[in-house]
Enzyme design. Sequence first.
Site, short mmCIF file in Angstrom:
data_model
loop_
_atom_site.label_atom_id
_atom_site.label_comp_id
_atom_site.label_asym_id
_atom_site.label_seq_id
_atom_site.Cartn_x
_atom_site.Cartn_y
_atom_site.Cartn_z
CG ASP A 1 -0.41 -0.06 2.51
OD1 ASP A 1 0.83 -0.15 2.61
OD2 ASP A 1 -1.17 -0.02 3.51
CB SER A 2 4.57 1.68 -0.20
OG SER A 2 4.75 0.60 -1.08
CG ASP B 1 0.59 -4.00 2.21
OD1 ASP B 1 0.78 -4.88 3.07
OD2 ASP B 1 1.40 -3.08 1.99
CE LYS C 1 3.33 -6.02 3.96
NZ LYS C 1 2.97 -4.75 4.63
CD GLU D 1 0.77 -1.38 8.04
OE1 GLU D 1 0.52 -0.54 8.93
OE2 GLU D 1 1.18 -1.05 6.91
CD GLU E 1 7.91 -0.14 7.36
OE1 GLU E 1 6.92 -0.85 7.09
OE2 GLU E 1 8.07 1.01 6.87
O1 KIV Z 1 3.63 -1.02 1.60
C1 KIV Z 1 4.74 -1.54 1.44
O2 KIV Z 1 5.37 -1.37 0.39
C2 KIV Z 1 5.26 -2.35 2.53
C3 KIV Z 1 6.67 -2.79 2.50
C4 KIV Z 1 7.70 -1.92 2.10
C5 KIV Z 1 7.04 -3.74 3.54
O3 KIV Z 1 4.54 -2.67 3.41
#
Ligand code: KIV
Length: 259
Positions: free
Chosen positions: A43-44, A82, A111, A113, A178
């Site tokens: 989600d970056s 994510d 994934k 958090e 992280e």
């Molecule tokens: O959102 C993301 O890109 C991430 C990673 C860099 C671990 O969670």
Amino acid sequence: MINSKIKKILSKKNKSKIVCLTAYSKNMAEILDKHCDIILVGDSLGSVLYGMKSTREVSLNMMINHTKSVKQGVKKSLLVVDMPYKTYQNKNQALKNVKKVIQSTKCDAVKLEGGKKIIKIIKHLTKNKIAVMGHLGLLPQTQKGKFRYKGKSVIERKRIYEDSILLSTAGVFSIVLECVESNLSKMITNNIKIPTIGIGSSKYCDGQILVTDDLIGLNTVKLRFVKKYVNLKKIINRSVINFKKDILKKKFPSKKYSF
Ligand code: KIV
């Protein structure tokens, strides 16, 4: 569901390092797939592609659409997605949204958090045969204030360590750490049976992940843990300057590029 790709990731623990990177599109995924064990649609993408202030603004549909694109470039890597902020607030909502993501993208895993706070949700997902990757340490979706490394105080170290044990017993197949202090990452990695994937969390983790756009210099962030392997921005800039020159000098398109 423990598929063969996940078994392969698990089997690497204490044997060989796990290589992971993020991808948001097919073209990038095609390149990464040859070299990575795991490709994460992170989600970056909210900040990297859309200029959002935080990952909290990322929606489920954005993740689904980018994953559909990435999936087209993935043949062998494990594809993880994510789950965005507020899409897994309770067991039923989480399962419904995760199923939607998996069914519409055919990804391998998701994934989430957090540790203790979301442990019931994680357990519910793994009981329903969803492959889940955990994420501890710095949690961008709930981070308040300045970003800094995690594991500074005894209380914080204890919490992150206990969370890692909780997640591994809840059935996640690996945990992203992280910005976790080196010795704490080492301790976690040595005490859980599943692989840890570090980002800014030292060489002791079982694998490493970075945001690809950071590594290739497309996203110009200055973070201590990012190693820039190439400055693609510079290379693209040079190509565009040459393209413009050719047009202005009427060199492009020559006969070769015309019908
Ligand atoms: O959102 C993301 O890109 C991430 C990673 C860099 C671990 O969670």
